[in-house]
Scaffold this motif. Structure first.
Motif, PDB file in Angstrom:
ATOM      1  N   ASN A 170      47.912  50.263  18.190  1.00 42.42           N
ATOM      2  CA  ASN A 170      46.764  49.441  17.249  1.00 42.42           C
ATOM      3  C   ASN A 170      47.089  48.012  17.867  1.00 42.42           C
ATOM      4  O   ASN A 170      45.809  47.371  17.710  1.00 42.42           O
ATOM      5  N   VAL A 171      47.999  47.486  18.548  1.00 39.64           N
ATOM      6  CA  VAL A 171      47.813  46.130  18.429  1.00 39.64           C
ATOM      7  C   VAL A 171      47.449  45.891  20.085  1.00 39.64           C
ATOM      8  O   VAL A 171      46.400  44.975  20.242  1.00 39.64           O
ATOM      9  N   ILE A 172      48.256  46.302  21.098  1.00 37.76           N
ATOM     10  CA  ILE A 172      47.634  46.336  22.382  1.00 37.76           C
ATOM     11  C   ILE A 172      46.231  47.003  22.587  1.00 37.76           C
ATOM     12  O   ILE A 172      45.316  46.300  23.319  1.00 37.76           O
ATOM     13  N   GLY A 173      45.931  47.879  21.968  1.00 35.23           N
ATOM     14  CA  GLY A 173      44.513  48.304  22.084  1.00 35.23           C
ATOM     15  C   GLY A 173      43.490  47.426  21.589  1.00 35.23           C
ATOM     16  O   GLY A 173      42.502  47.263  22.097  1.00 35.23           O
ATOM     17  N   THR A 174      43.751  46.824  20.504  1.00 31.45           N
ATOM     18  CA  THR A 174      42.973  45.738  19.848  1.00 31.45           C
ATOM     19  C   THR A 174      42.813  44.716  20.857  1.00 31.45           C
ATOM     20  O   THR A 174      41.892  44.176  21.064  1.00 31.45           O
ATOM     21  N   VAL A 227      33.136  44.591  15.632  1.00 33.05           N
ATOM     22  CA  VAL A 227      33.456  44.907  14.090  1.00 33.05           C
ATOM     23  C   VAL A 227      34.751  45.457  14.311  1.00 33.05           C
ATOM     24  O   VAL A 227      34.678  46.554  14.803  1.00 33.05           O
ATOM     25  N   PHE A 228      35.696  45.019  13.438  1.00 34.92           N
ATOM     26  CA  PHE A 228      37.024  45.493  13.654  1.00 34.92           C
ATOM     27  C   PHE A 228      37.420  46.202  12.254  1.00 34.92           C
ATOM     28  O   PHE A 228      37.145  45.463  11.217  1.00 34.92           O
ATOM     29  N   LEU A 229      37.668  47.375  12.064  1.00 33.52           N
ATOM     30  CA  LEU A 229      38.180  47.939  10.783  1.00 33.52           C
ATOM     31  C   LEU A 229      39.735  47.633  10.557  1.00 33.52           C
ATOM     32  O   LEU A 229      40.518  48.339  11.058  1.00 33.52           O
ATOM     33  N   SER A 230      39.922  46.680   9.658  1.00 26.56           N
ATOM     34  CA  SER A 230      41.222  46.288   9.385  1.00 26.56           C
ATOM     35  C   SER A 230      41.440  47.126   7.940  1.00 26.56           C
ATOM     36  O   SER A 230      40.878  47.904   7.948  1.00 26.56           O
ATOM     37  N   ALA A 246      36.280  41.028  10.788  1.00 29.06           N
ATOM     38  CA  ALA A 246      37.441  42.133  10.334  1.00 29.06           C
ATOM     39  C   ALA A 246      36.815  42.788   8.929  1.00 29.06           C
ATOM     40  O   ALA A 246      36.508  41.785   8.127  1.00 29.06           O
ATOM     41  N   LEU A 247      36.759  43.934   8.919  1.00 25.94           N
ATOM     42  CA  LEU A 247      36.366  44.405   7.449  1.00 25.94           C
ATOM     43  C   LEU A 247      37.749  45.097   6.806  1.00 25.94           C
ATOM     44  O   LEU A 247      38.179  46.206   7.769  1.00 25.94           O
ATOM     45  N   ILE A 291      30.624  46.277  19.602  1.00 26.63           N
ATOM     46  CA  ILE A 291      31.920  47.321  19.509  1.00 26.63           C
ATOM     47  C   ILE A 291      32.059  47.515  17.909  1.00 26.63           C
ATOM     48  O   ILE A 291      32.445  46.344  17.291  1.00 26.63           O
ATOM     49  N   ILE A 292      32.404  48.828  17.682  1.00 23.15           N
ATOM     50  CA  ILE A 292      32.696  49.039  16.247  1.00 23.15           C
ATOM     51  C   ILE A 292      33.985  49.591  16.678  1.00 23.15           C
ATOM     52  O   ILE A 292      34.178  50.665  17.043  1.00 23.15           O
ATOM     53  N   HIS A 293      35.199  48.766  16.280  1.00 17.13           N
ATOM     54  CA  HIS A 293      36.319  49.394  16.638  1.00 17.13           C
ATOM     55  C   HIS A 293      37.115  49.853  15.502  1.00 17.13           C
ATOM     56  O   HIS A 293      37.726  49.308  14.377  1.00 17.13           O
ATOM     57  N   THR A 294      37.303  51.490  15.300  1.00 10.75           N
ATOM     58  CA  THR A 294      37.952  52.117  14.321  1.00 10.75           C
ATOM     59  C   THR A 294      38.880  52.985  14.882  1.00 10.75           C
ATOM     60  O   THR A 294      39.642  53.670  14.303  1.00 10.75           O
TER      61      THR A 294
END
Length: 232
Positions: free
Chosen positions: A84-88, A104-107, A156-157, A61-64
């Motif tokens: 942003n929070v519940i979706g993550t 991979v989470f785009l922070s 987290a990136l 998963i690439i979470h953007t």
């Protein structure tokens, strides 16, 4: 967030790597792109997430996704937080349950808020001073907890100030270029002498792909930014 500023080129880059790629976004019209299967969906819908992960046999998963900047929905902080929070949380939990290999989470650098002088290390404390930054810090910490407690291979990136094609929100470099072409001076809300690092969209995407391909990830988070700290 596969139709977003970073999500769309990341999806194209993933497909270019030869990976079977599924794009997931709430956009009204899914793009028609060779080698990318687009699904119109909402990551606050946990049932749809599980269905797509299982039907498409997703292993990475690439979470953007989410609201991507403090300028969006400023008068609706509840919506920004819930998305942003519940979706993550939904994506992290679904990744844990379905056995996703890499997350991979785009922070964002906004999670830091006010920082010490550069360079800023990944150990710098979070001092977010807006709702968007707080949601990114929350997602970043949740990812770290899933990594530590449940062994989720996640990273987290923390992306700095991104610029380049398809960005729709206000951005200083584009503003200065537009003003220069129009022959007018540029006035920035944050004033002169305010230092920033800038990151071109292709470089951000390169970091995303590198995070997917890395055999191991020694850290739970990495700062992704330009090489120079530039005063405005």
């Amino acid at each position: 967030g596969a139709m977003g500023f970073l999500g769309y080129p990341a999806a194209l880059a993933a497909a270019a790597e030869g990976w079977e790629t599924t794009g997931f976004d709430l956009a009204q019209r899914a793009a028609k792109v060779a080698d990318v299967h687009f699904v119109r969906g909402d990551f606050t819908d946990i049932h749809q997430i599980y269905r797509v992960l299982r039907e498409r046999s997703i292993d990475t998963i690439i979470h953007t996704g989410g609201f991507s900047g403090p300028m969006l929905e400023r008068d609706n902080p509840y919506l920004v937080c819930s998305t942003n929070v519940i979706g993550t949380i939904n994506l992290l939990e679904a990744a844990r349950v379905t056995g996703v290999r890499r997350f991979v989470f785009l922070s964002s650098a906004h999670a830091y808020g006010d920082t010490p002088p550069p360079p800023v290390s990944e150990d710098a404390p979070f001092r977010a001073h807006d709702i968007y930054g707080a949601t990114k810090a929350s997602g970043d910490l949740l990812l770290r907890a899933y990594r530590g407690q449940h062994g989720l291979d996640a990273v987290a990136l923390r992306i700095s100030n991104g610029y380049g094609p398809r960005r729709t929100t206000r951005e200083a470099i584009r503003t200065m270029l537009q003003d220069a072409f129009a022959g007018r001076p540029t006035s920035l809300d944050f004033g002169g002498g305010y230092g920033r690092t800038y990151l071109y969209v292709k470089d951000a995407v390169g970091a995303i792909i590198a995070a997917v391909k890395a055999p191991t990830l020694a850290q739970a988070a990495y700062n992704i930014t330009g090489a120079e700290f530039m005063p405005m």
